[in-house]
Design a protein around this motif. Structure first.
Motif, PDB file in Angstrom:
ATOM      1  N   PRO A 113      -5.461  -1.297  -9.808  1.00  0.00           N
ATOM      2  CA  PRO A 113      -4.968  -2.260 -10.808  1.00  0.00           C
ATOM      3  C   PRO A 113      -5.812  -2.298 -12.074  1.00  0.00           C
ATOM      4  O   PRO A 113      -5.281  -2.334 -13.196  1.00  0.00           O
ATOM      5  CB  PRO A 113      -5.014  -3.599 -10.056  1.00  0.00           C
ATOM      6  CG  PRO A 113      -4.911  -3.224  -8.611  1.00  0.00           C
ATOM      7  CD  PRO A 113      -5.691  -1.943  -8.494  1.00  0.00           C
TER       8      PRO A 113
ATOM      9  N   PRO B 108     -10.340   5.022  -6.560  1.00  0.00           N
ATOM     10  CA  PRO B 108     -10.250   4.335  -5.269  1.00  0.00           C
ATOM     11  C   PRO B 108      -9.138   3.299  -5.291  1.00  0.00           C
ATOM     12  O   PRO B 108      -8.851   2.695  -6.331  1.00  0.00           O
ATOM     13  CB  PRO B 108     -11.627   3.686  -5.125  1.00  0.00           C
ATOM     14  CG  PRO B 108     -12.536   4.546  -5.947  1.00  0.00           C
ATOM     15  CD  PRO B 108     -11.703   4.972  -7.127  1.00  0.00           C
ATOM     16  N   ALA B 109      -8.512   3.080  -4.137  1.00  0.00           N
ATOM     17  CA  ALA B 109      -7.334   2.216  -4.073  1.00  0.00           C
ATOM     18  C   ALA B 109      -7.595   0.829  -4.636  1.00  0.00           C
ATOM     19  O   ALA B 109      -6.746   0.264  -5.345  1.00  0.00           O
ATOM     20  CB  ALA B 109      -6.838   2.127  -2.629  1.00  0.00           C
ATOM     21  N   ASP B 110      -8.776   0.257  -4.363  1.00  0.00           N
ATOM     22  CA  ASP B 110      -9.046  -1.097  -4.835  1.00  0.00           C
ATOM     23  C   ASP B 110      -9.299  -1.156  -6.338  1.00  0.00           C
ATOM     24  O   ASP B 110      -9.319  -2.247  -6.920  1.00  0.00           O
ATOM     25  CB  ASP B 110     -10.206  -1.726  -4.059  1.00  0.00           C
ATOM     26  CG  ASP B 110     -11.520  -0.961  -4.228  1.00  0.00           C
ATOM     27  OD1 ASP B 110     -11.503   0.153  -4.803  1.00  0.00           O
ATOM     28  OD2 ASP B 110     -12.564  -1.465  -3.760  1.00  0.00           O
ATOM     29  N   GLU B 111      -9.468   0.000  -6.967  1.00  0.00           N
ATOM     30  CA  GLU B 111      -9.687   0.037  -8.408  1.00  0.00           C
ATOM     31  C   GLU B 111      -8.413   0.374  -9.188  1.00  0.00           C
ATOM     32  O   GLU B 111      -8.436   0.404 -10.418  1.00  0.00           O
ATOM     33  CB  GLU B 111     -10.770   1.071  -8.742  1.00  0.00           C
ATOM     34  CG  GLU B 111     -12.135   0.726  -8.175  1.00  0.00           C
ATOM     35  CD  GLU B 111     -13.184   1.774  -8.507  1.00  0.00           C
ATOM     36  OE1 GLU B 111     -12.935   2.614  -9.406  1.00  0.00           O
ATOM     37  OE2 GLU B 111     -14.252   1.769  -7.856  1.00  0.00           O
TER      38      GLU B 111
ATOM     39  N   ARG C 123       0.180   4.130  -5.065  1.00  0.00           N
ATOM     40  CA  ARG C 123      -0.614   3.999  -3.845  1.00  0.00           C
ATOM     41  C   ARG C 123       0.180   4.581  -2.689  1.00  0.00           C
ATOM     42  O   ARG C 123       1.404   4.473  -2.634  1.00  0.00           O
ATOM     43  CB  ARG C 123      -0.900   2.528  -3.525  1.00  0.00           C
ATOM     44  CG  ARG C 123      -2.117   1.957  -4.204  1.00  0.00           C
ATOM     45  CD  ARG C 123      -2.759   0.881  -3.325  1.00  0.00           C
ATOM     46  NE  ARG C 123      -3.307   1.435  -2.089  1.00  0.00           N
ATOM     47  CZ  ARG C 123      -3.851   0.708  -1.112  1.00  0.00           C
ATOM     48  NH1 ARG C 123      -3.885  -0.605  -1.219  1.00  0.00           N
ATOM     49  NH2 ARG C 123      -4.323   1.285  -0.025  1.00  0.00           N
TER      50      ARG C 123
ATOM     51  N   ASP D 163       0.799  -1.223   0.000  1.00  0.00           N
ATOM     52  CA  ASP D 163       0.000   0.000   0.000  1.00  0.00           C
ATOM     53  C   ASP D 163       0.831   1.273   0.000  1.00  0.00           C
ATOM     54  O   ASP D 163       0.356   2.328   0.401  1.00  0.00           O
ATOM     55  CB  ASP D 163      -0.962   0.006   1.192  1.00  0.00           C
ATOM     56  CG  ASP D 163      -0.232  -0.071   2.530  1.00  0.00           C
ATOM     57  OD1 ASP D 163       1.014  -0.102   2.531  1.00  0.00           O
ATOM     58  OD2 ASP D 163      -0.918  -0.104   3.563  1.00  0.00           O
TER      59      ASP D 163
ATOM     60  N   ALA E  75      -4.030   6.137  -6.712  1.00  0.00           N
ATOM     61  CA  ALA E  75      -5.092   5.765  -5.788  1.00  0.00           C
ATOM     62  C   ALA E  75      -5.454   7.001  -4.973  1.00  0.00           C
ATOM     63  O   ALA E  75      -4.639   7.918  -4.820  1.00  0.00           O
ATOM     64  CB  ALA E  75      -4.629   4.636  -4.873  1.00  0.00           C
TER      65      ALA E  75
ATOM     66  N   ASP F 171      -5.540   7.419  -1.983  1.00  0.00           N
ATOM     67  CA  ASP F 171      -4.739   7.581  -0.772  1.00  0.00           C
ATOM     68  C   ASP F 171      -3.304   8.016  -1.078  1.00  0.00           C
ATOM     69  O   ASP F 171      -2.462   8.084  -0.177  1.00  0.00           O
ATOM     70  CB  ASP F 171      -4.719   6.282   0.046  1.00  0.00           C
ATOM     71  CG  ASP F 171      -4.054   5.119  -0.692  1.00  0.00           C
ATOM     72  OD1 ASP F 171      -3.657   5.280  -1.868  1.00  0.00           O
ATOM     73  OD2 ASP F 171      -3.916   4.032  -0.089  1.00  0.00           O
TER      74      ASP F 171
END
Length: 279
Positions: free
Chosen positions: A219, A214-217, A135, A73, A155, A157
């Motif tokens: 990749p 968003p971080a999970d998006e 990230r 992260d 990301a 963040d």
């Protein structure tokens, strides 16, 4: 896994990559480089940068896209501050014991830094499109590595910080020019001399990020950009990047002339391809 290079020399071995805190995967036209020292917040050393240069000089000729990311992260905490201890890091040359102890001349140190800069300069090659997937923190050298890339996808963040002046140093890994080119000299002065964090949304507003997700998006967003880049003709992409890179230093007349020359080359190549297809 790294694959053999079609160009001069060979790609770094897995052992060399591990010692440098890097991962490398080459799949057809896409190379993915990972900064992989999570125990040190992906902090980088001189070996990291010379190995990046090694990668750049030996990538297979068919690679068109290079993606750089950090493991976990965080993108990178910048230079490993262990480099400034007398013993250095993992047997590497110490910035104190091996460089600043009076045994090296100014020319020696400049040559050493030039070698480190090679790890960043190749990312500007016209035949490549380079993407930083960021990230968390990208501090100092991490910020400069992201600035060396053509595109920065962040990301939400992500945080940029140019930490070097706060440590009594200057940014010396080729980051000052792209920073000024993007945000202007006055904002660059403010960012560097306060060493403050620039969050993802502000980075987008300043032009330091092409996309924030968003971080999970992250990749998936990177994969979408890579797919769009690969859909463009490789030779046209390289010629266009070369034109764009010289535009800021050209007058309108010079740039118009450069466009004409580039288009003649492209039309000639397309005509040759059409003639070959019609045989």
């Amino acid at each position: 896994m790294a694959q053999a290079s079609n160009g001069p020399g060979r790609l770094p071995t897995e052992a060399e990559l591990t010692r440098a805190g890097l991962g490398l995967a080459v799949e057809g036209p896409v190379a993915r480089i990972t900064i992989s020292r999570p125990e040190r917040r992906n902090a980088m050393t001189g070996r990291t940068w010379t190995t990046l240069a090694h990668i750049g000089h030996t990538l297979p000729a068919d690679v068109r896209i290079v993606v750089i990311a950090g493991e976990g992260d965080i993108f990178s905490a910048g230079i490993d501050l262990g480099m400034f201890t007398p013993e250095g890091v993992d047997g590497e040359r110490s910035m104190v014991g091996g460089i600043l102890d009076g045994s090296s001349t100014g020319a020696d140190v400049e040559e050493y830094i030039a070698g480190l800069q090679e790890g960043f300069l190749w990312l500007r090659r016209p035949d490549l499109v380079t993407v930083a997937a960021v990230r968390g923190h990208a501090i100092g050298a991490g910020f400069q590595l992201a600035l060396s890339c053509d595109l920065r996808i962040l990301a939400d963040d992500a945080k940029f910080c140019m930490k070097e002046p706060a440590l009594g140093l200057v940014p010396d890994l080729t980051g000052t020019k792209p920073l000024v080119d993007i945000v202007g000299v006055h904002r660059a002065v403010e960012i560097c001399l306060t060493a403050r964090r620039v969050g993802a949304q502000e980075a987008r507003e300043l032009g330091l990020a092409e996309l924030v997700v968003p971080a999970d998006e992250l990749p998936g967003a990177v994969d979408d950009v890579v797919a769009a880049l690969l859909a463009t003709n490789a030779e046209a992409a390289a010629a266009t990047k070369a034109l764009l890179q010289q535009a800021a230093g050209n007058t309108l007349e010079e740039q118009a002339a450069a466009e004409r020359r580039a288009q003649v080359a492209r039309l000639t190549a397309l005509a040759g391809t059409m003639a070959a297809d019609n045989r």
